[in-house]
Design a protein around this motif. Structure first.
Motif, PDB file in Angstrom:
ATOM      1  N   PRO A  11     -16.376  -1.714  -1.472  1.00 46.60           N
ATOM      2  CA  PRO A  11     -15.950  -0.899  -0.698  1.00 46.60           C
ATOM      3  C   PRO A  11     -14.818  -0.911   1.433  1.00 46.60           C
ATOM      4  CG  PRO A  11     -17.812   0.352  -0.892  1.00 46.60           C
ATOM      5  CD  PRO A  11     -17.850  -1.174  -1.536  1.00 46.60           C
ATOM      6  N   LYS A  12     -15.549  -1.349   1.403  1.00 45.86           N
ATOM      7  CA  LYS A  12     -15.103  -1.994   2.870  1.00 45.86           C
ATOM      8  C   LYS A  12     -13.849  -3.439   2.238  1.00 45.86           C
ATOM      9  CE  LYS A  12     -18.993  -0.949   5.723  1.00 45.86           C
ATOM     10  NZ  LYS A  12     -20.081  -2.013   6.858  1.00 45.86           N
ATOM     11  N   ALA A  13     -14.386  -4.667   2.112  1.00 51.79           N
ATOM     12  CA  ALA A  13     -13.544  -5.544   1.428  1.00 51.79           C
ATOM     13  C   ALA A  13     -12.263  -5.076   0.646  1.00 51.79           C
ATOM     14  CB  ALA A  13     -13.698  -6.408   0.148  1.00 51.79           C
ATOM     15  N   LEU A  14     -12.706  -4.092  -0.468  1.00 52.19           N
ATOM     16  CA  LEU A  14     -11.970  -3.582  -1.287  1.00 52.19           C
ATOM     17  C   LEU A  14     -10.946  -2.405  -0.941  1.00 52.19           C
ATOM     18  CD1 LEU A  14     -10.989  -3.510  -4.011  1.00 52.19           C
ATOM     19  CD2 LEU A  14     -12.770  -1.057  -5.167  1.00 52.19           C
ATOM     20  N   ILE A  15     -11.083  -1.830   0.584  1.00 46.77           N
ATOM     21  CA  ILE A  15     -10.203  -1.597   1.129  1.00 46.77           C
ATOM     22  C   ILE A  15      -8.965  -2.112   1.853  1.00 46.77           C
ATOM     23  CG2 ILE A  15     -10.959  -1.240   3.460  1.00 46.77           C
ATOM     24  CD1 ILE A  15      -8.276   1.513   1.839  1.00 46.77           C
ATOM     25  N   VAL A  16      -9.478  -3.388   2.568  1.00 43.22           N
ATOM     26  CA  VAL A  16      -8.292  -4.127   2.890  1.00 43.22           C
ATOM     27  C   VAL A  16      -7.684  -4.983   1.653  1.00 43.22           C
ATOM     28  CG1 VAL A  16      -8.410  -5.997   4.414  1.00 43.22           C
ATOM     29  CG2 VAL A  16     -10.344  -4.652   4.937  1.00 43.22           C
ATOM     30  N   TRP A  59      -6.440   1.037  -6.453  1.00 47.95           N
ATOM     31  CA  TRP A  59      -6.960   1.862  -5.264  1.00 47.95           C
ATOM     32  C   TRP A  59      -7.681   3.589  -5.712  1.00 47.95           C
ATOM     33  CZ3 TRP A  59      -6.528   3.160  -0.614  1.00 47.95           C
ATOM     34  CH2 TRP A  59      -5.601   2.635   0.670  1.00 47.95           C
ATOM     35  N   LEU A  60      -7.848   3.565  -7.450  1.00 44.87           N
ATOM     36  CA  LEU A  60      -8.340   3.910  -8.480  1.00 44.87           C
ATOM     37  C   LEU A  60     -10.018   3.831  -8.407  1.00 44.87           C
ATOM     38  CD1 LEU A  60      -6.999   5.276 -11.157  1.00 44.87           C
ATOM     39  CD2 LEU A  60      -7.785   6.822  -9.837  1.00 44.87           C
ATOM     40  N   LEU A  61     -10.085   1.745  -8.190  1.00 43.70           N
ATOM     41  CA  LEU A  61     -10.647   1.830  -8.474  1.00 43.70           C
ATOM     42  C   LEU A  61     -11.949   1.723  -7.288  1.00 43.70           C
ATOM     43  CD1 LEU A  61     -13.271  -0.917  -9.040  1.00 43.70           C
ATOM     44  CD2 LEU A  61     -11.505  -2.679  -8.705  1.00 43.70           C
ATOM     45  N   TYR A  62     -10.984   1.881  -5.793  1.00 45.56           N
ATOM     46  CA  TYR A  62     -11.724   1.839  -4.470  1.00 45.56           C
ATOM     47  C   TYR A  62     -12.827   3.258  -4.469  1.00 45.56           C
ATOM     48  CZ  TYR A  62     -12.007   3.403   0.268  1.00 45.56           C
ATOM     49  OH  TYR A  62     -12.747   3.621   2.128  1.00 45.56           O
ATOM     50  N   PHE A  63     -12.023   4.669  -4.486  1.00 41.31           N
ATOM     51  CA  PHE A  63     -12.064   5.366  -4.653  1.00 41.31           C
ATOM     52  C   PHE A  63     -13.739   5.431  -5.549  1.00 41.31           C
ATOM     53  CE2 PHE A  63      -7.952   6.722  -3.140  1.00 41.31           C
ATOM     54  CZ  PHE A  63      -8.310   6.959  -2.169  1.00 41.31           C
TER      55      PHE A  63
END
Length: 133
Positions: A11-16, A59-63
């Motif tokens: 999640p941390k890398a994905l939000i970036v 964004w769907l993957l992040y959520f």
């Protein structure tokens, strides 16, 4: 290679990744790029579809990875936000640039891209979950 992929999907890398991608396509949609296109191939609309499909997919993957994804409600919220983002970009092109114009066809292409990204996410999510169970 697998560890790199796992780290990028945290999640941390994905939000970036999501934020940088969103900023990059915002920039690309607002700058003037002269591309010669033929009337038979609407490359501009294909770009809108692909960029927005990737946007909503990320964004769907992040959520989903954050555990904030709740089937229809999560899909609906991300979809609506992505469609509104596309409309805002078109309005910004009209209001804040001298070389770009708002186009209803671009909004339609953005929405088709959002639907495509949503469908891709659902298909890959189903395939991924069926392999892990």
């Amino acid at each position: 290679m697998m560890q790199l992929i796992k780290r990028l999907l945290e999640p941390k890398a994905l939000i970036v990744i999501c934020v940088i991608y969103t900023m990059a396509i915002t920039f690309l949609f607002l700058v003037s790029i002269s591309v010669e296109t033929s009337n038979s191939l609407p490359i501009d609309k294909l770009v809108h579809i692909v960029f927005n499909a990737a946007l909503i997919f990320l964004w769907l993957l992040y959520f989903y990875k954050r555990g904030l994804y709740q089937d229809f409600k999560g899909l609906f919220i991300v979809f609506i936000c992505a469609v509104i983002y596309g409309i805002i970009i078109e309005v910004a092109q009209e209001q804040f640039t001298t070389t770009r114009m708002a186009d209803v066809k671009d909004v339609v292409a953005n929405t088709i891209g959002c639907l495509s990204g949503l469908l891709l996410f659902k298909i890959l999510k189903i395939k991924f979950l069926s392999k892990t169970n």
